[in-house]
Design an enzyme around this catalytic site. Structure first.
Site, PDB file in Angstrom:
ATOM      1  N   LEU A   1       0.832  -1.196   0.000  1.00  0.00           N
ATOM      2  CA  LEU A   1       0.000   0.000   0.000  1.00  0.00           C
ATOM      3  C   LEU A   1       0.871   1.252   0.000  1.00  0.00           C
ATOM      4  CD1 LEU A   1      -2.780   1.333   0.150  1.00  0.00           C
ATOM      5  CD2 LEU A   1      -2.646   1.152   2.642  1.00  0.00           C
ATOM      6  N   TYR A   2       1.976   1.205   0.726  1.00  0.00           N
ATOM      7  CA  TYR A   2       2.900   2.336   0.724  1.00  0.00           C
ATOM      8  C   TYR A   2       3.330   2.666  -0.700  1.00  0.00           C
ATOM      9  CZ  TYR A   2       7.346   4.815   1.105  1.00  0.00           C
ATOM     10  OH  TYR A   2       8.373   5.720   0.938  1.00  0.00           O
ATOM     11  N   ALA A   3       3.723   1.642  -1.452  1.00  0.00           N
ATOM     12  CA  ALA A   3       4.150   1.848  -2.839  1.00  0.00           C
ATOM     13  C   ALA A   3       3.018   2.414  -3.683  1.00  0.00           C
ATOM     14  CB  ALA A   3       4.640   0.528  -3.430  1.00  0.00           C
TER      15      ALA A   3
ATOM     16  N   THR B   1       0.544   4.302  -2.692  1.00  0.00           N
ATOM     17  CA  THR B   1       0.296   5.714  -2.398  1.00  0.00           C
ATOM     18  C   THR B   1       1.382   6.601  -3.003  1.00  0.00           C
ATOM     19  OG1 THR B   1       1.442   5.597  -0.238  1.00  0.00           O
ATOM     20  CG2 THR B   1      -0.938   5.212  -0.251  1.00  0.00           C
ATOM     21  N   LYS B   2       2.601   6.104  -3.066  1.00  0.00           N
ATOM     22  CA  LYS B   2       3.663   6.879  -3.701  1.00  0.00           C
ATOM     23  C   LYS B   2       3.463   6.952  -5.222  1.00  0.00           C
ATOM     24  CE  LYS B   2       6.249   8.413  -0.373  1.00  0.00           C
ATOM     25  NZ  LYS B   2       6.416   9.880  -0.179  1.00  0.00           N
TER      26      LYS B   2
END
Length: 434
Positions: free
Chosen positions: A245-247, A249-250
């Site tokens: 999810l971090y990736a 959002t980036k």
């Protein structure tokens, strides 16, 4: 002031390598992938709007409020005076920069380097407790001793952001504030959408309406390459298969940046950082907690990919990252809009900032063993399906050509500097590093 020795001066060396040709994709695949991606983004934004209220009784909402919505009181002549003093440019060709996430790892080093060369710098940080806030406060003290005022506030506080631009006409914004970490996204996903998507949009909204509009350099991530198997990773490679999810959002941030560039004429440069390490680093990173656990005699878990595959990272020393950040600021062209209206095409760039030399995580542990003079209790475990990928490897030829970016610190040298700082800050392991 002795701690400032860990933040070195920033040289710049021209590169000589050429960018590789674009990676071809099928049009139909692109359409389906983009539809899926933007469906996620809009659902995420809806989630934030519905569930971000601090009054919610849900654990996720209360945790989000606790971590991301702290804003100190502001306004008044004394407050404005401190901001103006910190933002004052003291070199002939200096710039005035708002640095978000200034008490973070990269933010501290970038802010110090800018101030050292005579630029005006104002910091903004919400000092959340994703990791030990006392480390962030120590960084704040370091910066304030160098003349950088760090305001406690949140990028989702639009009133605060507008006030800052009323007080100072920033020529540049270095946007480093974000919810970091791949694994934590499985525990608190809403914090990533809140900070990395909603927070970015809030900042861009304020910047687009500023007059003059600032040029913006912001932190994307090497995580956007996700499940891509083509190495080394180039800026033209596919980034539509995020592994976390971090990736995601980036990646959403990169698409949002494109939108604000296209509609409002904002000059935007995204930097894809590759596994940054060094003094004043983040306790949630492997090199940091490996050091802590080695000193405490705890077991070290080393991930292994399928079929006994090696897990490796393109570890990049903080001073090299700072060089890239400053070069991106120095080469950023002016935004072309005014008061929210575009007047012409504006600069839009994305760069890899890595070291180009992936190192197996097992070798990282071996180097730490030698530096700490401690034998590790190793435990090899299967790479979990929590967003981690098997390897990262940066192609930096584009950054070399356009920014003069050339990393010079190998892992052995960089870890030696980190360990020296760690032992100075925490002692021999008796002082807790959380």
């Amino acid at each position: 002031m002795s701690q400032m020795k860990h933040i070195d001066n920033i040289p710049s060396t021209p590169g000589k390598f050429k960018e590789k040709s674009p990676y071809n994709r099928l049009r139909l695949h692109f359409s389906v992938a983009k539809l899926t991606f933007w469906s996620f983004v809009f659902l995420g934004l809806i989630f934030v709007c519905l569930f971000r209220s601090p009054s919610s009784s849900s654990p996720a909402a209360s945790d989000l409020s606790r971590r991301s919505l702290r804003t100190s009181s502001y306004d008044g002549p004394a407050w404005e005076k401190r901001i103006k003093a910190s933002a004052k440019v003291r070199s002939r060709n200096g710039i005035s920069v708002l640095v978000t996430g200034a008490a973070g790892f990269v933010g501290t080093h970038v802010s110090a380097a800018l101030k050292r060369r005579g630029d005006g710098v104002v910091g903004l940080d919400n000092f959340n407790d994703y990791y030990d806030p006392s480390l962030k406060r120590a960084r704040q003290t370091l910066l304030e001793s160098a003349g950088v005022y760090v305001i406690e506030g949140d990028i989702n506080d639009v009133t605060l952001l507008k006030k800052l631009f009323d007080v100072v006409q920033f020529s540049h914004v270095m946007h480093l504030a974000a919810q970091a970490g791949v694994r934590y996204a499985m525990e608190n996903p809403s914090s990533y959408v809140h900070s990395n998507i909603a927070g970015l949009v809030n900042l861009l909204e304020v910047c687009k309406n500023a007059n003059p509009q600032p040029a913006i350099v912001w932190a994307s991530s090497s995580s956007v390459y996700g499940l891509n198997t083509k190495v080394p990773f180039s800026e033209t490679d596919r980034t539509d298969q995020p592994a976390s999810l971090y990736a995601a959002t980036k990646k959403a941030g990169e698409e949002i940046a494109h939108t604000y560039n296209h509609i409002y004429g904002l000059s935007l440069t995204g930097l894809r950082f590759f596994t940054v390490y060094g003094p004043w680093g983040r306790p949630d990173m492997a090199y940091f907690f490996f050091t802590r656990d080695l000193l405490k005699g705890k077991s070290i878990s080393i991930f292994e990919a399928a079929n006994h595959g090696t897990v490796a990272r393109d570890f990049t020393y903080i001073d090299d990252i700072v060089k890239g950040c400053l070069a991106a600021l120095d080469t950023a062209e002016k935004s072309t809009g005014s008061g929210g209206k575009k007047k012409g095409p504006a600069q839009l760039r994305v760069f890899n900032l890595g070291n180009t030399s992936p190192v197996p995580v097992s070798d990282l542990v071996s180097i730490l063993e030698r530096l700490l003079k401690v034998k590790a209790k190793r435990s090899v475990v299967k790479l979990p399906r929590n967003g981690d990928v098997q390897f990262t490897h940066a192609n930096i030829s584009f950054a070399q050509r356009e920014l003069g970016y050339k990393p010079t610190t190998d892992l052995q040298t960089g870890l030696k500097k980190f360990v020296r700082w760690y032992l100075s800050y925490y002692g021999d392991g008796k002082k807790s590093a959380q």
